[in-house]
Write a protein that holds these residues in place. Structure first.
Motif, short mmCIF file in Angstrom:
data_model
loop_
_atom_site.label_atom_id
_atom_site.label_comp_id
_atom_site.label_asym_id
_atom_site.label_seq_id
_atom_site.Cartn_x
_atom_site.Cartn_y
_atom_site.Cartn_z
N GLN A 70 0.81 -1.23 0.00
CA GLN A 70 0.00 0.00 0.00
C GLN A 70 0.84 1.27 0.00
O GLN A 70 0.33 2.34 -0.34
CB GLN A 70 -0.95 -0.03 1.19
CG GLN A 70 -1.95 -1.17 1.15
CD GLN A 70 -2.86 -1.17 2.33
OE1 GLN A 70 -2.63 -1.86 3.32
NE2 GLN A 70 -3.93 -0.38 2.27
N HIS A 93 1.09 -9.40 4.68
CA HIS A 93 -0.07 -8.51 4.67
C HIS A 93 -0.73 -8.59 3.30
O HIS A 93 -0.50 -7.77 2.41
CB HIS A 93 0.36 -7.07 4.99
CG HIS A 93 -0.77 -6.15 5.39
ND1 HIS A 93 -0.81 -5.49 6.60
CD2 HIS A 93 -1.90 -5.80 4.73
CE1 HIS A 93 -1.91 -4.75 6.65
NE2 HIS A 93 -2.59 -4.93 5.53
N PHE A 94 -1.49 -9.65 3.09
CA PHE A 94 -2.32 -9.87 1.92
C PHE A 94 -1.59 -10.31 0.65
O PHE A 94 -2.05 -11.18 -0.04
CB PHE A 94 -3.15 -8.63 1.55
CG PHE A 94 -4.28 -8.33 2.49
CD1 PHE A 94 -4.91 -7.09 2.46
CD2 PHE A 94 -4.70 -9.24 3.44
CE1 PHE A 94 -5.96 -6.79 3.32
CE2 PHE A 94 -5.75 -8.96 4.32
CZ PHE A 94 -6.37 -7.73 4.25
N ASN A 148 -1.58 -10.93 8.55
CA ASN A 148 -2.57 -9.87 8.73
C ASN A 148 -3.94 -10.33 8.22
O ASN A 148 -4.07 -10.78 7.08
CB ASN A 148 -2.15 -8.63 7.94
CG ASN A 148 -3.20 -7.51 8.04
OD1 ASN A 148 -3.29 -6.81 9.04
ND2 ASN A 148 -4.03 -7.39 7.01
N GLU A 149 -4.93 -10.20 9.10
CA GLU A 149 -6.34 -10.43 8.72
C GLU A 149 -6.58 -11.69 7.89
O GLU A 149 -7.07 -11.62 6.75
CB GLU A 149 -6.89 -9.21 8.00
CG GLU A 149 -6.95 -7.98 8.89
CD GLU A 149 -7.74 -6.85 8.29
OE1 GLU A 149 -8.05 -5.91 9.04
OE2 GLU A 149 -8.08 -6.91 7.09
N TYR A 160 -12.83 -1.02 12.50
CA TYR A 160 -13.25 0.20 11.79
C TYR A 160 -14.75 0.39 11.84
O TYR A 160 -15.25 1.51 11.80
CB TYR A 160 -12.86 0.11 10.30
CG TYR A 160 -11.40 0.01 10.04
CD1 TYR A 160 -10.74 -1.21 9.96
CD2 TYR A 160 -10.63 1.16 9.89
CE1 TYR A 160 -9.39 -1.29 9.73
CE2 TYR A 160 -9.27 1.08 9.66
CZ TYR A 160 -8.65 -0.14 9.58
OH TYR A 160 -7.30 -0.25 9.35
N TRP A 214 -18.16 3.07 4.53
CA TRP A 214 -18.51 2.44 5.80
C TRP A 214 -19.26 3.42 6.70
O TRP A 214 -19.01 4.63 6.68
CB TRP A 214 -17.26 1.96 6.55
CG TRP A 214 -16.42 1.00 5.77
CD1 TRP A 214 -16.82 0.24 4.70
CD2 TRP A 214 -15.03 0.72 5.97
NE1 TRP A 214 -15.76 -0.51 4.24
CE2 TRP A 214 -14.65 -0.25 5.01
CE3 TRP A 214 -14.07 1.17 6.87
CZ2 TRP A 214 -13.35 -0.76 4.93
CZ3 TRP A 214 -12.78 0.66 6.80
CH2 TRP A 214 -12.42 -0.29 5.83
N GLU A 243 -4.76 -1.90 14.12
CA GLU A 243 -5.35 -1.02 13.12
C GLU A 243 -6.66 -0.44 13.65
O GLU A 243 -7.50 -1.18 14.18
CB GLU A 243 -5.67 -1.74 11.81
CG GLU A 243 -4.51 -2.08 10.93
CD GLU A 243 -4.95 -2.65 9.59
OE1 GLU A 243 -4.15 -3.38 8.98
OE2 GLU A 243 -6.10 -2.39 9.16
N GLU A 274 -5.54 1.96 -1.12
CA GLU A 274 -6.53 1.17 -0.39
C GLU A 274 -7.04 0.05 -1.29
O GLU A 274 -8.20 0.01 -1.72
CB GLU A 274 -7.66 2.07 0.11
CG GLU A 274 -8.78 1.40 0.87
CD GLU A 274 -8.39 0.57 2.06
OE1 GLU A 274 -9.16 -0.33 2.43
OE2 GLU A 274 -7.29 0.81 2.61
N TRP A 275 -6.10 -0.84 -1.67
CA TRP A 275 -6.44 -2.06 -2.38
C TRP A 275 -7.34 -1.84 -3.59
O TRP A 275 -8.38 -2.51 -3.74
CB TRP A 275 -7.05 -3.10 -1.42
CG TRP A 275 -6.13 -3.38 -0.30
CD1 TRP A 275 -6.31 -3.01 1.01
CD2 TRP A 275 -4.86 -4.03 -0.37
NE1 TRP A 275 -5.22 -3.40 1.74
CE2 TRP A 275 -4.32 -4.03 0.93
CE3 TRP A 275 -4.12 -4.61 -1.42
CZ2 TRP A 275 -3.07 -4.58 1.21
CZ3 TRP A 275 -2.88 -5.16 -1.13
CH2 TRP A 275 -2.35 -5.15 0.17
#
Ligand SMILES: O=C(O)[C@H](O)[C@@H](O)[C@H](O)[C@H](O)CO
Length: 390
Positions: free
Chosen positions: A20, A114-115, A157-158, A253, A277, A304, A349-350
């Motif tokens: 990112q 991370h992804f 991550n996630e 978030y 969101w 985060e 942001e992806w």
């Protein structure tokens, strides 16, 4: 503003992820996806915010405002550009980032994954590849060469978001749809996490854990069972897998209202952030309490939390509300070791640079960095060692 004293040693910082912010991350499956004929991204990551070269300034700005921790990820695709081929030069690059943190009295918090996966890994089936657990263990072993003075390490991550991504079927008409998380991939990623943890534990000085995206599933009254079922393979399974870890990273978030047929859309008139969101700073307090309950009391680090907005005073409002939820959880005896804001920099942001989460703005032409008032505001809380409460 009412405040409470932060616990001794409470960690204050900010977070980013390699793909990112670095730029030129060409050897990843995500870069390939961004440049695919049928891609669904609004724009490719490209040079991102060129932090691969400008990390010394980014870490200096973080330190100068009073923050004391920087969470960043190292890129598997750079460290192992081809299967089994290790790049010493890239290990040295990330070593320089760790040294720069230490030079500024900033604690490096390193995320191993991370992804993004290397292209060769993506081509060989990604998380469906038979020996992916061994590959991730080997990658962790390679990364330990530069972690001798890194205390906090995030393995993955996630994982719950990754499973969504892994299962996502790109349909150019319908865009990306999520057929629902597969327990198979979830269990493979959990095995990779445990294998990586074992290697990190072998170092003796590392606290290791993974981070989970907390969606704060709230049930439409009467549909608590549906909520629980909906949330199990999307969140709770990953919290359970962290029960023997040194810490768990809490990422929060938003909330998700779950009814008879799954998530219930929010009314049009709710305040929304640049990611679409709902504006819901209370999410963090709920996420901490749910994580504490499901993990059975594993120490938590907020890895985060933040808001995508062009209105920086609204970012401060959001973060104040989020920290008030954290303060209340601390007062109820929950073990929370620190708070890392997402994100240090406006970034990719992806799929788009439009959702700006940064405490520092970045000019996409010149890459010039401009700290926002929220950076000094958060740095001031860190220096005074107080948390907004009430
Ligand atoms: O949660 C994620 O997807 C990641 O951890 C970050 O990479 C995001 O950019 C952030 O959360 C805002 O969406």
């Amino acid at each position: 503003m009412t405040t409470i004293p932060a616990p001794n040693g409470f960690i204050w910082g900010a977070a980013t992820a390699a793909h990112q912010i670095e730029g030129g991350n060409t050897n990843t499956a995500h870069w390939e996806f961004e440049h695919a004929a049928d891609t669904t991204v609004e724009e490719p990551s490209g040079d991102a915010v060129d932090s691969y070269h400008r990390f010394p300034e980014d870490i200096r700005l973080l330190a100068e405002c009073g923050l004391k921790a920087y969470r960043f990820s190292i890129e598997w695709a750079r460290i192992e550009p081809e299967k089994g081929i290790v790049s010493k030069a890239q290990l040295d690059h990330y070593r320089r980032m760790i040294d720069t943190c230490h030079d500024h009295g900033v604690q490096p918090i390193v995320t191993l994954h991370h992804f993004t996966v290397p292209r060769w890994q993506g081509r060989d089936g990604g998380w469906y590849a038979d020996d992916v657990v061994d590959r991730f263990r080997r990658y962790t072993e390679t990364a330990t060469r530069i972690l001798d003075d890194v205390e906090w390490v995030v393995t993955i991550n996630e994982p719950n978001m990754m499973v969504n991504q892994t299962e996502a079927k790109i349909d150019t008409e319908q865009g990306v749809n999520f057929p629902g998380p597969s327990p198979h991939v979830a269990q493979v990623i959990a095995k990779a996490h445990h294998a990586s943890t074992e290697v990190l534990k072998g170092l003796g000085h590392v606290k290791s854990g993974w981070t989970v995206a907390n969606q704060v599933y709230q049930a439409v009254p009467g549909y608590e069972k549906e909520r629980d079922e909906w949330g199990y393979w999307r969140e709770d399974y990953y919290l359970e897998q962290a029960r023997n870890d040194d810490f768990i990273g809490v990422q929060s978030y938003l909330r998700t209202i779950v009814g008879p047929d799954g998530p219930v859309p929010f009314p049009d008139d709710v305040e929304r952030t640049l990611t679409g969101w709902e504006y819901y700073p209370e999410a963090l307090g709920h996420a901490l309490r749910h994580t504490w309950e499901v993990t059975g009391g594993v120490p938590m680090l907020v890895t985060e939390n933040g808001m995508a907005t062009q209105d920086d005073s609204r970012r401060i409002d959001y973060t104040t509300g989020a920290l008030q939820g954290l303060a209340s959880a601390l007062q109820d005896g929950l073990d929370i070791r620190g708070y890392l804001h997402w994100s240090l920099l406006d970034n990719y942001e992806w799929g788009s640079f439009r959702p700006t989460f940064g405490l520092i703005g970045v000019d996409r032409e010149t890459f010039e960095r401009t700290p926002k008032p929220s950076l000094a505001w958060l740095g001031d809380l860190a220096q005074r060692g107080v948390i907004p409460a009430g």
